[in-house]
Structure formats: structure tokens, C-alpha cells
Design a protein around this motif. Sequence first.
Motif, PDB file in Angstrom:
ATOM      1  N   PRO A  62     -13.442  15.758   0.591  1.00 32.98           N
ATOM      2  CA  PRO A  62     -14.770  15.180   0.812  1.00 32.98           C
ATOM      3  C   PRO A  62     -14.767  14.145   1.934  1.00 32.98           C
ATOM      4  N   SER A  63     -15.922  13.616   2.265  1.00 30.53           N
ATOM      5  CA  SER A  63     -16.082  12.715   3.414  1.00 30.53           C
ATOM      6  C   SER A  63     -15.245  11.445   3.297  1.00 30.53           C
ATOM      7  N   THR A  64     -14.708  11.144   2.137  1.00 27.64           N
ATOM      8  CA  THR A  64     -13.907   9.939   1.958  1.00 27.64           C
ATOM      9  C   THR A  64     -12.428  10.160   2.276  1.00 27.64           C
ATOM     10  N   CYS A  65     -12.040  11.356   2.727  1.00 21.38           N
ATOM     11  CA  CYS A  65     -10.638  11.661   3.032  1.00 21.38           C
ATOM     12  C   CYS A  65     -10.165  10.883   4.259  1.00 21.38           C
ATOM     13  N   SER A  66      -8.873  10.628   4.279  1.00 23.00           N
ATOM     14  CA  SER A  66      -8.271   9.964   5.435  1.00 23.00           C
ATOM     15  C   SER A  66      -8.077  10.968   6.570  1.00 23.00           C
ATOM     16  N   GLN A  67      -7.801  10.453   7.768  1.00 17.52           N
ATOM     17  CA  GLN A  67      -7.563  11.316   8.936  1.00 17.52           C
ATOM     18  C   GLN A  67      -6.350  12.215   8.713  1.00 17.52           C
ATOM     19  N   SER A  68      -5.280  11.695   8.083  1.00 17.76           N
ATOM     20  CA  SER A  68      -4.085  12.523   7.845  1.00 17.76           C
ATOM     21  C   SER A  68      -4.374  13.648   6.862  1.00 17.76           C
ATOM     22  N   ALA A  69      -5.239  13.405   5.885  1.00 15.57           N
ATOM     23  CA  ALA A  69      -5.617  14.464   4.947  1.00 15.57           C
ATOM     24  C   ALA A  69      -6.422  15.540   5.661  1.00 15.57           C
ATOM     25  N   LEU A  70      -7.281  15.130   6.577  1.00 14.61           N
ATOM     26  CA  LEU A  70      -8.058  16.101   7.347  1.00 14.61           C
ATOM     27  C   LEU A  70      -7.155  16.953   8.223  1.00 14.61           C
ATOM     28  N   GLU A  71      -6.138  16.362   8.836  1.00 19.21           N
ATOM     29  CA  GLU A  71      -5.233  17.099   9.708  1.00 19.21           C
ATOM     30  C   GLU A  71      -4.353  18.073   8.940  1.00 19.21           C
ATOM     31  N   SER A  72      -4.046  17.768   7.674  1.00 21.48           N
ATOM     32  CA  SER A  72      -3.201  18.656   6.878  1.00 21.48           C
ATOM     33  C   SER A  72      -4.008  19.702   6.105  1.00 21.48           C
ATOM     34  N   ARG A  73      -5.301  19.710   6.294  1.00 22.57           N
ATOM     35  CA  ARG A  73      -6.168  20.674   5.616  1.00 22.57           C
ATOM     36  C   ARG A  73      -5.813  22.084   6.066  1.00 22.57           C
ATOM     37  N   PRO A  74      -5.846  23.078   5.157  1.00 21.55           N
ATOM     38  CA  PRO A  74      -5.468  24.434   5.538  1.00 21.55           C
ATOM     39  C   PRO A  74      -6.433  25.047   6.562  1.00 21.55           C
ATOM     40  N   LEU A  75      -5.903  25.950   7.375  1.00 24.10           N
ATOM     41  CA  LEU A  75      -6.705  26.702   8.331  1.00 24.10           C
ATOM     42  C   LEU A  75      -7.216  27.960   7.625  1.00 24.10           C
ATOM     43  N   ILE A  76      -8.511  28.161   7.622  1.00 22.26           N
ATOM     44  CA  ILE A  76      -9.119  29.321   6.982  1.00 22.26           C
ATOM     45  C   ILE A  76      -9.661  30.240   8.064  1.00 22.26           C
ATOM     46  N   GLU A  77      -9.318  31.515   7.988  1.00 21.25           N
ATOM     47  CA  GLU A  77      -9.746  32.487   8.984  1.00 21.25           C
ATOM     48  C   GLU A  77     -10.298  33.717   8.270  1.00 21.25           C
ATOM     49  N   ALA A  78     -11.536  34.103   8.579  1.00 18.25           N
ATOM     50  CA  ALA A  78     -12.116  35.330   8.025  1.00 18.25           C
ATOM     51  C   ALA A  78     -11.636  36.488   8.890  1.00 18.25           C
ATOM     52  N   LEU A  79     -10.814  37.363   8.310  1.00 24.82           N
ATOM     53  CA  LEU A  79     -10.233  38.468   9.066  1.00 24.82           C
ATOM     54  C   LEU A  79     -11.142  39.684   9.100  1.00 24.82           C
ATOM     55  N   ASP A  80     -11.745  40.001   7.963  1.00 23.99           N
ATOM     56  CA  ASP A  80     -12.544  41.223   7.866  1.00 23.99           C
ATOM     57  C   ASP A  80     -13.626  41.011   6.818  1.00 23.99           C
ATOM     58  N   VAL A  81     -14.868  41.283   7.163  1.00 22.66           N
ATOM     59  CA  VAL A  81     -15.976  41.156   6.234  1.00 22.66           C
ATOM     60  C   VAL A  81     -16.731  42.474   6.241  1.00 22.66           C
ATOM     61  N   THR A  82     -16.768  43.141   5.107  1.00 22.20           N
ATOM     62  CA  THR A  82     -17.539  44.368   4.953  1.00 22.20           C
ATOM     63  C   THR A  82     -18.407  44.229   3.720  1.00 22.20           C
ATOM     64  N   GLU A  83     -19.191  45.249   3.445  1.00 24.97           N
ATOM     65  CA  GLU A  83     -20.052  45.241   2.275  1.00 24.97           C
ATOM     66  C   GLU A  83     -19.232  45.195   0.985  1.00 24.97           C
ATOM     67  N   ASP A  84     -18.038  45.781   1.012  1.00 35.69           N
ATOM     68  CA  ASP A  84     -17.231  45.909  -0.200  1.00 35.69           C
ATOM     69  C   ASP A  84     -16.160  44.847  -0.373  1.00 35.69           C
ATOM     70  N   ARG A  85     -15.774  44.165   0.722  1.00 36.68           N
ATOM     71  CA  ARG A  85     -14.687  43.202   0.579  1.00 36.68           C
ATOM     72  C   ARG A  85     -14.739  42.146   1.678  1.00 36.68           C
ATOM     73  N   ILE A  86     -14.032  41.054   1.400  1.00 31.94           N
ATOM     74  CA  ILE A  86     -13.865  39.979   2.361  1.00 31.94           C
ATOM     75  C   ILE A  86     -12.378  39.666   2.402  1.00 31.94           C
ATOM     76  N   GLN A  87     -11.792  39.699   3.590  1.00 30.82           N
ATOM     77  CA  GLN A  87     -10.379  39.379   3.742  1.00 30.82           C
ATOM     78  C   GLN A  87     -10.267  38.063   4.497  1.00 30.82           C
ATOM     79  N   ILE A  88      -9.633  37.072   3.840  1.00 30.27           N
ATOM     80  CA  ILE A  88      -9.515  35.725   4.389  1.00 30.27           C
ATOM     81  C   ILE A  88      -8.045  35.354   4.449  1.00 30.27           C
ATOM     82  N   ARG A  89      -7.640  34.741   5.571  1.00 28.55           N
ATOM     83  CA  ARG A  89      -6.257  34.252   5.697  1.00 28.55           C
ATOM     84  C   ARG A  89      -6.298  32.732   5.630  1.00 28.55           C
ATOM     85  N   LEU A  90      -5.405  32.173   4.832  1.00 29.16           N
ATOM     86  CA  LEU A  90      -5.302  30.742   4.657  1.00 29.16           C
ATOM     87  C   LEU A  90      -3.920  30.303   5.113  1.00 29.16           C
ATOM     88  N   LYS A  91      -3.854  29.396   6.100  1.00 33.63           N
ATOM     89  CA  LYS A  91      -2.560  28.898   6.605  1.00 33.63           C
ATOM     90  C   LYS A  91      -2.392  27.448   6.202  1.00 33.63           C
TER      91      LYS A  91
END
Length: 91
Positions: A62-91
Amino acid sequence: LASPESDISVSAHNAAVGLAKAPGSTGLWEKFCFGLDASALQERLFVSEDNIDGFLGAVLCPSTCSQSALESRPLIEALDVTEDRIQIRLK
């Protein structure tokens, strides 16, 4: 919106609305609103990398997080979105 290409399908327990963009309209839709009338609309986001990242960022840090917490937040990437499924990669 392109009205001839948009359609509605209604059954006993479900309703689906298919929307089509007008010719010349480009880019992804970010959100849509629905409701019984204009004074009671609910907003929903389409699945996109930006919307997923924003949603998870607000939930995980949330907005009260420190800068270091924001920098260590996972990277979320939507790889494929179709009517039947959503494929998301989390780093």
C-alpha cells in the motif's frame, strides 16, 4: 464503438456483451463501466500488464510502503490473454 459489430447474448443465468471498436480506434481498452443506469455504474478493469501491476502493487504494498519495499516488489507480466485463460509471469 462500432454498433453493427457489437452483440448481446442472453441466457437464463448469464448475459454477455461483445463490444467492437470503431474503425480507426487503436490501443487497448483500460476499463469499462456497467450498471442499471448512469447513477449506479460499477467500474471494472480489463486484464493488462499495467492493470495487473497496479492492482497487485496496491494489494502487496500500500501507499505507506518504504522505497526499498517498492523496489523489491515482484515484476508482473501478462504473457497471454485469451477468452479461456490468462497467463501471467511473476518475477
